[in-house]
Design a protein around this motif. Structure first.
Motif, PDB file in Angstrom:
ATOM      1  N   GLU A 155      22.419 -43.866 -44.721  1.00 35.56           N
ATOM      2  CA  GLU A 155      23.748 -43.270 -44.543  1.00 35.56           C
ATOM      3  C   GLU A 155      24.011 -42.170 -45.563  1.00 35.56           C
ATOM      4  OE1 GLU A 155      27.015 -46.014 -44.126  1.00 35.56           O
ATOM      5  OE2 GLU A 155      25.834 -47.307 -42.794  1.00 35.56           O
ATOM      6  N   ILE A 156      23.498 -42.319 -46.768  1.00 37.19           N
ATOM      7  CA  ILE A 156      23.659 -41.260 -47.772  1.00 37.19           C
ATOM      8  C   ILE A 156      22.974 -39.992 -47.274  1.00 37.19           C
ATOM      9  CG2 ILE A 156      23.174 -40.533 -50.150  1.00 37.19           C
ATOM     10  CD1 ILE A 156      23.129 -43.559 -50.886  1.00 37.19           C
ATOM     11  N   PHE A 157      21.754 -40.135 -46.766  1.00 37.30           N
ATOM     12  CA  PHE A 157      21.023 -38.983 -46.220  1.00 37.30           C
ATOM     13  C   PHE A 157      21.812 -38.322 -45.103  1.00 37.30           C
ATOM     14  CE2 PHE A 157      17.382 -40.247 -48.608  1.00 37.30           C
ATOM     15  CZ  PHE A 157      16.493 -39.191 -48.595  1.00 37.30           C
ATOM     16  N   THR A 196      26.003 -47.938 -56.094  1.00 37.22           N
ATOM     17  CA  THR A 196      26.834 -46.844 -56.592  1.00 37.22           C
ATOM     18  C   THR A 196      27.515 -46.090 -55.453  1.00 37.22           C
ATOM     19  OG1 THR A 196      25.440 -46.543 -58.542  1.00 37.22           O
ATOM     20  CG2 THR A 196      26.780 -44.654 -57.877  1.00 37.22           C
ATOM     21  N   ALA A 197      26.752 -45.803 -54.407  1.00 37.03           N
ATOM     22  CA  ALA A 197      27.285 -45.033 -53.280  1.00 37.03           C
ATOM     23  C   ALA A 197      28.147 -45.877 -52.340  1.00 37.03           C
ATOM     24  CB  ALA A 197      26.132 -44.410 -52.491  1.00 37.03           C
ATOM     25  N   GLY A 198      27.962 -47.181 -52.390  1.00 38.45           N
ATOM     26  CA  GLY A 198      28.719 -48.057 -51.502  1.00 38.45           C
ATOM     27  C   GLY A 198      28.241 -48.012 -50.063  1.00 38.45           C
ATOM     28  N   LYS A 199      26.988 -47.596 -49.872  1.00 39.05           N
ATOM     29  CA  LYS A 199      26.434 -47.538 -48.518  1.00 39.05           C
ATOM     30  C   LYS A 199      24.916 -47.504 -48.586  1.00 39.05           C
ATOM     31  CE  LYS A 199      28.248 -43.084 -48.179  1.00 39.05           C
ATOM     32  NZ  LYS A 199      28.745 -41.968 -47.387  1.00 39.05           N
ATOM     33  N   PRO A 200      24.262 -47.825 -47.483  1.00 38.56           N
ATOM     34  CA  PRO A 200      22.796 -47.795 -47.449  1.00 38.56           C
ATOM     35  C   PRO A 200      22.241 -46.378 -47.591  1.00 38.56           C
ATOM     36  CG  PRO A 200      23.677 -48.999 -45.550  1.00 38.56           C
ATOM     37  CD  PRO A 200      24.831 -48.324 -46.233  1.00 38.56           C
ATOM     38  N   ASP A 207       9.642 -49.122 -38.789  1.00 34.19           N
ATOM     39  CA  ASP A 207      10.726 -49.154 -37.821  1.00 34.19           C
ATOM     40  C   ASP A 207      12.068 -49.370 -38.504  1.00 34.19           C
ATOM     41  OD1 ASP A 207      10.352 -51.749 -38.616  1.00 34.19           O
ATOM     42  OD2 ASP A 207      10.266 -52.591 -36.600  1.00 34.19           O
ATOM     43  N   LYS A 208      12.038 -49.592 -39.801  1.00 34.91           N
ATOM     44  CA  LYS A 208      13.272 -49.724 -40.558  1.00 34.91           C
ATOM     45  C   LYS A 208      13.855 -48.327 -40.741  1.00 34.91           C
ATOM     46  CE  LYS A 208      11.942 -53.857 -43.016  1.00 34.91           C
ATOM     47  NZ  LYS A 208      11.612 -54.460 -44.285  1.00 34.91           N
ATOM     48  N   PRO A 209      15.150 -48.235 -40.960  1.00 32.43           N
ATOM     49  CA  PRO A 209      15.740 -46.915 -41.142  1.00 32.43           C
ATOM     50  C   PRO A 209      15.282 -46.263 -42.442  1.00 32.43           C
ATOM     51  CG  PRO A 209      17.400 -48.627 -41.448  1.00 32.43           C
ATOM     52  CD  PRO A 209      16.137 -49.307 -41.002  1.00 32.43           C
ATOM     53  N   ARG A 210      14.343 -45.370 -42.348  1.00 28.05           N
ATOM     54  CA  ARG A 210      13.824 -44.632 -43.502  1.00 28.05           C
ATOM     55  C   ARG A 210      13.993 -43.158 -43.159  1.00 28.05           C
ATOM     56  NH1 ARG A 210      11.086 -47.933 -47.088  1.00 28.05           N
ATOM     57  NH2 ARG A 210      10.620 -49.975 -46.275  1.00 28.05           N
ATOM     58  N   PRO A 211      14.960 -42.516 -43.765  1.00 31.81           N
ATOM     59  CA  PRO A 211      15.342 -41.162 -43.357  1.00 31.81           C
ATOM     60  C   PRO A 211      14.194 -40.159 -43.327  1.00 31.81           C
ATOM     61  CG  PRO A 211      16.801 -41.969 -45.074  1.00 31.81           C
ATOM     62  CD  PRO A 211      15.743 -43.005 -44.879  1.00 31.81           C
ATOM     63  N   LEU A 212      13.295 -40.219 -44.294  1.00 34.95           N
ATOM     64  CA  LEU A 212      12.232 -39.219 -44.337  1.00 34.95           C
ATOM     65  C   LEU A 212      11.089 -39.537 -43.374  1.00 34.95           C
ATOM     66  CD1 LEU A 212      12.073 -38.403 -48.140  1.00 34.95           C
ATOM     67  CD2 LEU A 212      13.180 -37.130 -46.306  1.00 34.95           C
ATOM     68  N   LEU A 213      11.153 -40.708 -42.741  1.00 36.80           N
ATOM     69  CA  LEU A 213      10.095 -41.097 -41.808  1.00 36.80           C
ATOM     70  C   LEU A 213      10.630 -41.228 -40.380  1.00 36.80           C
ATOM     71  CD1 LEU A 213       8.355 -43.867 -43.955  1.00 36.80           C
ATOM     72  CD2 LEU A 213       7.703 -41.468 -43.739  1.00 36.80           C
ATOM     73  N   ALA A 214      11.788 -40.639 -40.104  1.00 34.17           N
ATOM     74  CA  ALA A 214      12.453 -40.836 -38.823  1.00 34.17           C
ATOM     75  C   ALA A 214      11.671 -40.260 -37.638  1.00 34.17           C
ATOM     76  CB  ALA A 214      13.859 -40.243 -38.870  1.00 34.17           C
TER      77      ALA A 214
END
Length: 182
Positions: A48-50, A41-45, A115-122
């Motif tokens: 990136e939305i975060f 829906t957002a057209g992005k990962p 190590d994957k991009p997880r915004p809340l675990l950065a």
């Protein structure tokens, strides 16, 4: 019954995607992941939305994705780890065949590496994961009809435990049929 046959909830690394796809295959039904719906829906990962729009915008998209998936999808549905934070989502899940895939930190780290991009675990991912679980665990339990611990189990064993917990029939496979040719 209308709605999904199985709804999986749990934190990052619980195996929702792996177990969900396996369950869908065993049940002969479709698999849907609301995180994938949001990205489409957002057209992005999601990361990136975060970054671009912030967590409140992401949570609004998540609420919409869960609502649509519950209404439209009759198969196996996996929800993002934080979906249960929303009271409307928790109300929507009431009475559905929801399973909380419970995972310990060590297994989550091994599965996703954090190590994957997880915004809340950065920042400090292990500590942040513990904090998220402390906040979310009661909510996972609130919405779940069953809790399945994933530790020390293969994906197939977890899928079997989900089927058993929801009292769904296990599919008959060639290995289950006795050989009568001998």
């Amino acid at each position: 019954m209308t709605g999904p046959r199985v709804v999986l909830v749990g934190p990052p690394g619980a195996g929702k995607s792996t177990i969900g796809a396996l369950l869908a295959e065993r049940l002969g039904t479709g698999y849907r992941d609301t995180d994938a719906d949001i990205e489409r829906t957002a057209g992005k990962p999601i990361p990136e939305i975060f970054i671009d729009e912030g967590e409140p915008h992401f949570r609004a998209l998540e609420r919409q994705a869960v609502r649509a998936a519950v209404a439209e999808h009759p198969g196996v549905l996996a929800l993002g780890g934080g979906a249960v934070m929303d009271p409307d989502t928790r109300a929507l899940l009431k009475g559905l065949p929801v399973v909380f895939l419970d995972v310990e930190l060590a297994d989550a780290v091994r599965r996703v590496g954090l190590d994957k991009p997880r915004p809340l675990l950065a920042v400090n991912p292990r500590q942040r994961w513990r904090e998220l679980m402390e906040a979310r665990r009661p909510l996972y339990h609130e919405v779940a009809r069953a809790v399945v611990a994933t530790g020390g189990r293969t994906p197939g064993e977890v899928a079997d435990a989900v089927l058993d917990a929801l009292e769904l029939p296990r599919p008959t496979t060639a290995r289950d049929i006795p050989d009568t040719t001998q």
